[in-house]
Design an enzyme around this catalytic site. Structure first.
Site, PDB file in Angstrom:
ATOM      1  N   ASP A  90     -31.023 -15.922  60.228  1.00 30.73           N
ATOM      2  CA  ASP A  90     -31.260 -16.914  59.193  1.00 30.73           C
ATOM      3  C   ASP A  90     -30.136 -16.756  58.167  1.00 30.73           C
ATOM      4  O   ASP A  90     -29.694 -15.631  57.906  1.00 30.73           O
ATOM      5  CB  ASP A  90     -32.634 -16.657  58.521  1.00 30.73           C
ATOM      6  CG  ASP A  90     -33.194 -17.905  57.823  1.00 30.73           C
ATOM      7  OD1 ASP A  90     -34.317 -18.325  58.146  1.00 30.73           O
ATOM      8  OD2 ASP A  90     -32.462 -18.463  56.962  1.00 30.73           O
ATOM      9  N   ASN A  91     -29.662 -17.880  57.589  1.00 27.80           N
ATOM     10  CA  ASN A  91     -28.587 -17.734  56.581  1.00 27.80           C
ATOM     11  C   ASN A  91     -29.161 -17.764  55.163  1.00 27.80           C
ATOM     12  O   ASN A  91     -28.429 -17.815  54.187  1.00 27.80           O
ATOM     13  CB  ASN A  91     -27.524 -18.829  56.766  1.00 27.80           C
ATOM     14  CG  ASN A  91     -28.074 -20.209  56.408  1.00 27.80           C
ATOM     15  OD1 ASN A  91     -29.271 -20.354  56.103  1.00 27.80           O
ATOM     16  ND2 ASN A  91     -27.220 -21.213  56.446  1.00 27.80           N
ATOM     17  N   GLY A 118     -37.690 -46.313  54.167  1.00 26.94           N
ATOM     18  CA  GLY A 118     -37.604 -45.574  55.434  1.00 26.94           C
ATOM     19  C   GLY A 118     -38.940 -45.080  55.941  1.00 26.94           C
ATOM     20  O   GLY A 118     -39.036 -44.633  57.091  1.00 26.94           O
ATOM     21  N   ASN A 176     -32.361 -21.731  52.771  1.00 28.98           N
ATOM     22  CA  ASN A 176     -33.543 -22.496  52.344  1.00 28.98           C
ATOM     23  C   ASN A 176     -34.790 -21.622  52.344  1.00 28.98           C
ATOM     24  O   ASN A 176     -35.903 -22.081  52.575  1.00 28.98           O
ATOM     25  CB  ASN A 176     -33.740 -23.709  53.283  1.00 28.98           C
ATOM     26  CG  ASN A 176     -34.685 -24.738  52.689  1.00 28.98           C
ATOM     27  OD1 ASN A 176     -34.874 -24.781  51.474  1.00 28.98           O
ATOM     28  ND2 ASN A 176     -35.313 -25.525  53.540  1.00 28.98           N
ATOM     29  N   SER A 207     -39.006 -33.511  66.424  1.00 34.41           N
ATOM     30  CA  SER A 207     -39.831 -34.174  65.416  1.00 34.41           C
ATOM     31  C   SER A 207     -40.364 -35.509  65.910  1.00 34.41           C
ATOM     32  O   SER A 207     -39.692 -36.208  66.675  1.00 34.41           O
ATOM     33  CB  SER A 207     -38.988 -34.422  64.157  1.00 34.41           C
ATOM     34  OG  SER A 207     -39.663 -35.274  63.270  1.00 34.41           O
ATOM     35  N   PHE A 246     -35.140 -22.962  65.233  1.00 36.66           N
ATOM     36  CA  PHE A 246     -35.638 -23.707  64.075  1.00 36.66           C
ATOM     37  C   PHE A 246     -34.505 -24.069  63.115  1.00 36.66           C
ATOM     38  O   PHE A 246     -34.603 -25.025  62.369  1.00 36.66           O
ATOM     39  CB  PHE A 246     -36.645 -22.857  63.278  1.00 36.66           C
ATOM     40  CG  PHE A 246     -37.941 -22.588  63.981  1.00 36.66           C
ATOM     41  CD1 PHE A 246     -38.219 -21.337  64.528  1.00 36.66           C
ATOM     42  CD2 PHE A 246     -38.901 -23.584  64.087  1.00 36.66           C
ATOM     43  CE1 PHE A 246     -39.425 -21.072  65.159  1.00 36.66           C
ATOM     44  CE2 PHE A 246     -40.115 -23.327  64.717  1.00 36.66           C
ATOM     45  CZ  PHE A 246     -40.375 -22.065  65.245  1.00 36.66           C
ATOM     46  N   LYS A 305     -32.164 -34.966  65.339  1.00 32.02           N
ATOM     47  CA  LYS A 305     -33.183 -34.520  66.305  1.00 32.02           C
ATOM     48  C   LYS A 305     -33.044 -35.301  67.612  1.00 32.02           C
ATOM     49  O   LYS A 305     -33.143 -34.751  68.709  1.00 32.02           O
ATOM     50  CB  LYS A 305     -34.583 -34.699  65.713  1.00 32.02           C
ATOM     51  CG  LYS A 305     -34.885 -33.778  64.555  1.00 32.02           C
ATOM     52  CD  LYS A 305     -34.735 -32.314  64.941  1.00 32.02           C
ATOM     53  CE  LYS A 305     -35.019 -31.390  63.784  1.00 32.02           C
ATOM     54  NZ  LYS A 305     -34.800 -29.969  64.131  1.00 32.02           N
ATOM     55  N   TYR A 313     -31.275 -37.277  59.386  1.00 30.78           N
ATOM     56  CA  TYR A 313     -32.060 -36.125  59.873  1.00 30.78           C
ATOM     57  C   TYR A 313     -32.699 -36.468  61.221  1.00 30.78           C
ATOM     58  O   TYR A 313     -32.554 -35.727  62.194  1.00 30.78           O
ATOM     59  CB  TYR A 313     -33.144 -35.743  58.854  1.00 30.78           C
ATOM     60  CG  TYR A 313     -34.224 -34.889  59.470  1.00 30.78           C
ATOM     61  CD1 TYR A 313     -35.423 -35.464  59.894  1.00 30.78           C
ATOM     62  CD2 TYR A 313     -34.030 -33.541  59.673  1.00 30.78           C
ATOM     63  CE1 TYR A 313     -36.405 -34.702  60.497  1.00 30.78           C
ATOM     64  CE2 TYR A 313     -35.011 -32.764  60.275  1.00 30.78           C
ATOM     65  CZ  TYR A 313     -36.200 -33.352  60.689  1.00 30.78           C
ATOM     66  OH  TYR A 313     -37.171 -32.588  61.296  1.00 30.78           O
ATOM     67  N   ARG A 366     -41.771 -45.922  49.714  1.00 34.55           N
ATOM     68  CA  ARG A 366     -40.518 -45.151  49.814  1.00 34.55           C
ATOM     69  C   ARG A 366     -39.702 -45.736  50.966  1.00 34.55           C
ATOM     70  O   ARG A 366     -40.237 -45.952  52.062  1.00 34.55           O
ATOM     71  CB  ARG A 366     -40.819 -43.681  50.076  1.00 34.55           C
ATOM     72  CG  ARG A 366     -39.610 -42.795  50.248  1.00 34.55           C
ATOM     73  CD  ARG A 366     -39.996 -41.326  50.335  1.00 34.55           C
ATOM     74  NE  ARG A 366     -40.777 -41.042  51.543  1.00 34.55           N
ATOM     75  CZ  ARG A 366     -41.187 -39.813  51.869  1.00 34.55           C
ATOM     76  NH1 ARG A 366     -40.933 -38.777  51.089  1.00 34.55           N
ATOM     77  NH2 ARG A 366     -41.876 -39.604  52.976  1.00 34.55           N
TER      78      ARG A 366
HETATM   79  C1  WQD Z   1     -46.032 -38.099  54.235  1.00 33.16           C
HETATM   80  C2  WQD Z   1     -46.690 -39.331  53.597  1.00 33.16           C
HETATM   81  C3  WQD Z   1     -45.193 -40.656  52.283  1.00 33.16           C
HETATM   82  C4  WQD Z   1     -44.513 -37.679  49.151  1.00 33.16           C
HETATM   83  C5  WQD Z   1     -41.751 -35.632  57.303  1.00 33.16           C
HETATM   84  C6  WQD Z   1     -40.400 -35.466  57.829  1.00 33.16           C
HETATM   85  C7  WQD Z   1     -40.424 -35.567  59.329  1.00 33.16           C
HETATM   86  C8  WQD Z   1     -41.389 -34.572  59.895  1.00 33.16           C
HETATM   87  C9  WQD Z   1     -42.758 -34.825  59.311  1.00 33.16           C
HETATM   88  C10 WQD Z   1     -40.298 -32.492  60.487  1.00 33.16           C
HETATM   89  C11 WQD Z   1     -45.814 -40.575  53.665  1.00 33.16           C
HETATM   90  C12 WQD Z   1     -46.296 -40.046  51.417  1.00 33.16           C
HETATM   91  C13 WQD Z   1     -44.941 -38.324  50.300  1.00 33.16           C
HETATM   92  C14 WQD Z   1     -44.952 -38.137  47.879  1.00 33.16           C
HETATM   93  C15 WQD Z   1     -46.233 -39.850  48.971  1.00 33.16           C
HETATM   94  N1  WQD Z   1     -41.005 -33.244  59.622  1.00 33.16           N
HETATM   95  N2  WQD Z   1     -45.785 -39.386  50.197  1.00 33.16           N
HETATM   96  N3  WQD Z   1     -45.799 -39.206  47.838  1.00 33.16           N
HETATM   97  O1  WQD Z   1     -42.130 -38.628  55.740  1.00 33.16           O
HETATM   98  O2  WQD Z   1     -44.171 -38.331  57.242  1.00 33.16           O
HETATM   99  O3  WQD Z   1     -42.209 -36.913  57.573  1.00 33.16           O
HETATM  100  O4  WQD Z   1     -42.639 -34.696  57.888  1.00 33.16           O
HETATM  101  O5  WQD Z   1     -39.961 -32.719  61.557  1.00 33.16           O
HETATM  102  O6  WQD Z   1     -39.158 -35.320  59.820  1.00 33.16           O
HETATM  103  O7  WQD Z   1     -39.633 -36.492  57.281  1.00 33.16           O
HETATM  104  O8  WQD Z   1     -43.645 -36.620  55.508  1.00 33.16           O
HETATM  105  O9  WQD Z   1     -44.691 -35.477  53.618  1.00 33.16           O
HETATM  106  O10 WQD Z   1     -42.594 -36.841  53.178  1.00 33.16           O
HETATM  107  O11 WQD Z   1     -44.726 -38.008  53.689  1.00 33.16           O
HETATM  108  O12 WQD Z   1     -46.999 -40.824  48.900  1.00 33.16           O
HETATM  109  O13 WQD Z   1     -44.592 -37.594  46.792  1.00 33.16           O
HETATM  110  O14 WQD Z   1     -46.899 -39.061  52.220  1.00 33.16           O
HETATM  111  O15 WQD Z   1     -44.928 -41.983  51.887  1.00 33.16           O
HETATM  112  O16 WQD Z   1     -46.648 -41.684  53.865  1.00 33.16           O
HETATM  113  P1  WQD Z   1     -43.051 -37.752  56.485  1.00 33.16           P
HETATM  114  P2  WQD Z   1     -43.863 -36.683  53.932  1.00 33.16           P
END
Ligand code: WQD
Length: 337
Positions: free
Chosen positions: A32-33, A297, A36, A125, A81, A154, A150, A295
């Site tokens: 691990d570096n 995306g 994070n 993912s 990981f 993957k 990101y 949000r």
């Molecule tokens: C979950 C929900 C947001 C923050 C991430 C990674 C993905 C994978 C799974 C690793 C969404 C909502 C979030 C906030 C909110 N991980 N939200 N307020 O985007 O599903 O995916 O985890 O592989 O690669 O991107 O996870 O926890 O960001 O969001 O309403 O302050 O919570 O809109 O619906 P996400 P998330």
């Protein structure tokens, strides 16, 4: 005793997987570096299992450093990981994300090829599916154009593994995670987001702890029952155990193809408001939140069809959403001390 290399083994999912590997009698080498995470996670793992894993501070972007690890240890399996994983951040730093996430993967696969090693588990993912056309999502669902750098790392990562596996007969499995949450029952390891949390659960727990003023719910105008987006939130220990099951499948040569993918989730979807009300109930508190715009995306809904993983890996989730959210809060409270 088989020796397993865990890259990024001091991270959130990595550290929980190291604990389960040690519980199953594997010897663990962590690289691990520390970009994070913190070295204290190594002591926490040791406190939980009573066994201190071998640790090398290594930057997987440096080919010679990766090679030195394989020179030093006879490796029987690899769980990879180590990667950058912040969706939003990745859009502003594409070159860093492609360099870190892909060159590290290539260097490890090159060592496997050159030393005729097998048993490679890749941290992938559900992001590769984008907004799937059908729910729940099976492994046969189309991999769609990534909506983030990101997610693209993957997707490209899986393609690299598939081609390397075909060309060099490397036995590999990609685990497509849904949303990992929670903390080990000991509350000695958990999610350590550095800076402002991007993911929902750490933002929820930091709001409850008073570190954040209020949680912003990103949109309540989605075509779902309560208007908020749906995800499949899986306890990180259940996710860690899926890695052991996948590793054993390869070691025991039970895999049916050189490269396999499995969806690792609970099979159950929860909306953001479900999460908030459940978190409030199990932890007996009120959460301060407001509804804001969507949000960019974000997809509407994603949750796994776990049939294949349950059957082929002989694995299923054991922890409830309530247990996940309770452990997440206990872990947060420990941070605030
Ligand atoms: C979950 C929900 C947001 C923050 C991430 C990674 C993905 C994978 C799974 C690793 C969404 C909502 C979030 C906030 C909110 N991980 N939200 N307020 O985007 O599903 O995916 O985890 O592989 O690669 O991107 O996870 O926890 O960001 O969001 O309403 O302050 O919570 O809109 O619906 P996400 P998330």
């Amino acid at each position: 005793m088989k020796k397993i290399l865990v890259t990024g083994g001091l991270g959130f999912i990595g550290s929980h997987t190291v604990v389960e590997l040690q519980n199953e009698g594997f010897e663990v080498v962590i690289i691990d570096n520390l970009s994070n995470t913190t070295i204290s996670v190594l002591d926490s793992i040791t406190e939980i299992t009573g066994i201190k894993p071998t640790f090398h501070k290594v930057d997987v972007r440096v080919k010679s450093e990766v090679k030195s690890v394989f020179d030093a240890h006879k490796i029987d399996g690899i769980i990879h990981f180590a990667a950058y994983k912040a969706v939003g951040e990745s859009m502003g730093k594409p070159l860093e994300y492609y360099e870190n996430n892909l060159s590290s993967l290539i260097y490890i696969l090159q060592e496997m090829r050159d030393r005729k090693l097998d048993n490679f588990i890749f941290s992938s993912s559900c992001t590769v599916y984008g907004q799937a056309d059908e729910l729940p999502i099976t492994e046969k669902a189309a991999v769609k154009a990534a909506e983030s750098v990101y997610g693209n790392t993957k997707q490209i990562g899986e393609e690299i593994i598939k081609d390397a596996s075909n060309a060099h007969n490397l036995q590999c499995i990609a685990l497509r995670y849904f949303n990992p949450i929670g903390a080990h029952a000991s509350i000695k390891i958990g999610e350590l987001p550095l800076g402002v949390p991007q993911n929902l659960i750490p933002f929820v727990t930091q709001t409850a702890a008073g570190i954040r003023k209020e949680l912003s719910v990103f949109g309540d105008d989605y075509p779902t029952e309560d208007g908020t987006a749906i995800r499949d939130y899986i306890h990180v220990v259940d996710l860690a155990k899926a890695h052991i099951a996948a590793l054993k499948r390869l070691i025991d040569k039970n895999n049916k193809k050189a490269f396999e993918c499995f969806n690792i989730g609970t099979g159950k979807g929860s909306s953001v408001l479900d999460i908030i009300t459940t978190f409030e109930k199990v932890n007996n508190l009120k959460l301060n939140y407001k509804i804001v715009g969507r949000r960019e995306g974000d997809i509407v809904a994603a949750f796994a069809d776990t049939t294949t993983a349950n059957k082929e890996l002989n694995w299923k989730t054991e922890m409830s959403l309530e247990e996940s959210l309770e452990s997440a809060w206990k872990w947060q409270q420990k941070q605030s001390v």
